[in-house]
Design a protein around this motif. Structure first.
Motif, mmCIF file in Angstrom:
data_model
loop_
_atom_site.group_PDB
_atom_site.id
_atom_site.type_symbol
_atom_site.label_atom_id
_atom_site.label_comp_id
_atom_site.label_asym_id
_atom_site.label_seq_id
_atom_site.Cartn_x
_atom_site.Cartn_y
_atom_site.Cartn_z
ATOM 1 N N ILE A 149 32.089 17.521 5.542
ATOM 2 C CA ILE A 149 31.654 16.603 6.394
ATOM 3 C C ILE A 149 30.381 16.159 6.397
ATOM 4 N N ALA A 154 29.328 11.998 7.333
ATOM 5 C CA ALA A 154 29.649 12.004 8.691
ATOM 6 C C ALA A 154 28.928 12.773 9.547
ATOM 7 N N SER A 155 28.487 12.066 10.780
ATOM 8 C CA SER A 155 27.782 12.932 11.719
ATOM 9 C C SER A 155 28.188 12.831 13.124
ATOM 10 N N ILE A 159 32.611 15.624 15.826
ATOM 11 C CA ILE A 159 33.277 15.706 14.523
ATOM 12 C C ILE A 159 33.012 17.064 14.322
ATOM 13 N N SER A 160 31.920 17.702 14.301
ATOM 14 C CA SER A 160 31.687 19.093 13.884
ATOM 15 C C SER A 160 32.164 20.040 14.915
ATOM 16 N N THR A 163 35.899 20.261 14.140
ATOM 17 C CA THR A 163 36.207 20.923 12.944
ATOM 18 C C THR A 163 35.977 22.267 13.314
ATOM 19 N N LYS A 190 38.108 8.143 17.614
ATOM 20 C CA LYS A 190 37.333 7.721 16.387
ATOM 21 C C LYS A 190 36.788 9.088 15.296
ATOM 22 N N ALA A 191 36.342 10.130 16.103
ATOM 23 C CA ALA A 191 36.244 11.407 15.667
ATOM 24 C C ALA A 191 37.361 11.844 14.732
ATOM 25 N N ILE A 192 38.457 11.832 15.121
ATOM 26 C CA ILE A 192 39.709 12.280 14.622
ATOM 27 C C ILE A 192 39.942 11.229 13.452
ATOM 28 N N ARG A 194 37.962 9.882 11.604
ATOM 29 C CA ARG A 194 37.240 10.240 10.651
ATOM 30 C C ARG A 194 37.600 11.333 9.872
ATOM 31 N N LEU A 195 38.189 12.413 10.580
ATOM 32 C CA LEU A 195 38.655 13.589 9.920
ATOM 33 C C LEU A 195 40.126 13.467 9.195
#
Length: 225
Positions: A149, A154-155, A159-160, A163, A190-192, A194-195
């Motif tokens: 990440i 990605a920030s 998200i962090s 994960t 949106k976070a998902i 990106r993952l």
């Protein structure tokens, strides 16, 4: 109910447990009382003896082995030897099913328990070692995923956070993520996404709505024998 006939007759059974009734109920009550007593037995020996007795009573039509092995884990948790129920004896014992049954039968036939206790202790040792290896593999995966990440640019806290927690919650939906991390639904979605782009998550349903996402590598580690 009888054991070991492969669909044959009761006269061909390897073992016939007590039939339903007062004798079986009394046996289960005595077993439960003994399991919960404080005594000087080393815990691993008490687990082995308690498991033998439960399987000998065989109080249910199905699931006795699974329940008996669960009791072993609960004994460890109650004694505070385990904080979480991470020890799974079933894979080791199922791979040696015939030997497992032979040891239990020999206890009943001979009254000798040493061989069974050694066998059971080896199961606990092997699976405890395996559990530690899985935990280490999960931690390594998490470190790798977080590094991925950071390297991707990605920030964002969400998200962090997602994960970080995937080793404990490898399945999630945008709604559960929003609730768990006090985020908006669009933000969680949106976070998902990106993952998913990074290969950390994968959508499992193939649907546009009611989607479920999983961390496939985490599941692989958890489900490995």
């Amino acid at each position: 109910m009888f054991i070991g006939t492969g669909g044959g007759r009761v006269t061909e059974a390897r073992f016939v447990p007590p039939p339903p009734g007062d004798q079986l109920r009394a046996g289960v009550d005595a077993w439960a009382e003994w399991i919960n007593q404080s005594d000087s037995y080393p815990l691993i020996i008490k687990m082995a003896l308690g498991h033998y007795q439960f399987e000998t009573l065989h109080p249910f039509n199905d699931g006795n082995g699974r329940l008996g092995r669960l009791v072993c884990v609960l004994q460890l948790a109650r004694a505070k030897e385990l904080r979480f129920p991470l020890l799974n004896l079933s894979p080791w014992l199922e791979r040696r099913r015939r030997e497992y049954q032979d040891h239990l039968l020999q206890c009943s036939v001979t009254g000798e328990f040493d061989a069974w206790i050694r066998f059971f202790s080896e199961a606990a040792r092997a699976q405890a070692t395996r559990a530690v290896a899985k935990i280490e593999a999960l931690h390594d995966w998490r470190d790798h995923a977080l590094a991925l990440i950071r390297g991707s640019g990605a920030s964002g806290r969400l998200i962090s956070a997602i994960t970080e927690d995937l080793i404990g919650y490898p399945l999630l939906t945008p709604k559960t993520a929003a609730n768990r991390y006090d985020a908006t639904y669009p933000g969680a979605n949106k976070a998902i996404d990106r993952l998913v782009q990074l290969g950390i998550l994968r959508e499992r349903t193939g649907r546009r709505y009611g989607r479920v996402f999983a961390a496939p590598e985490v599941l692989r580690i958890i489900e490995s024998d």
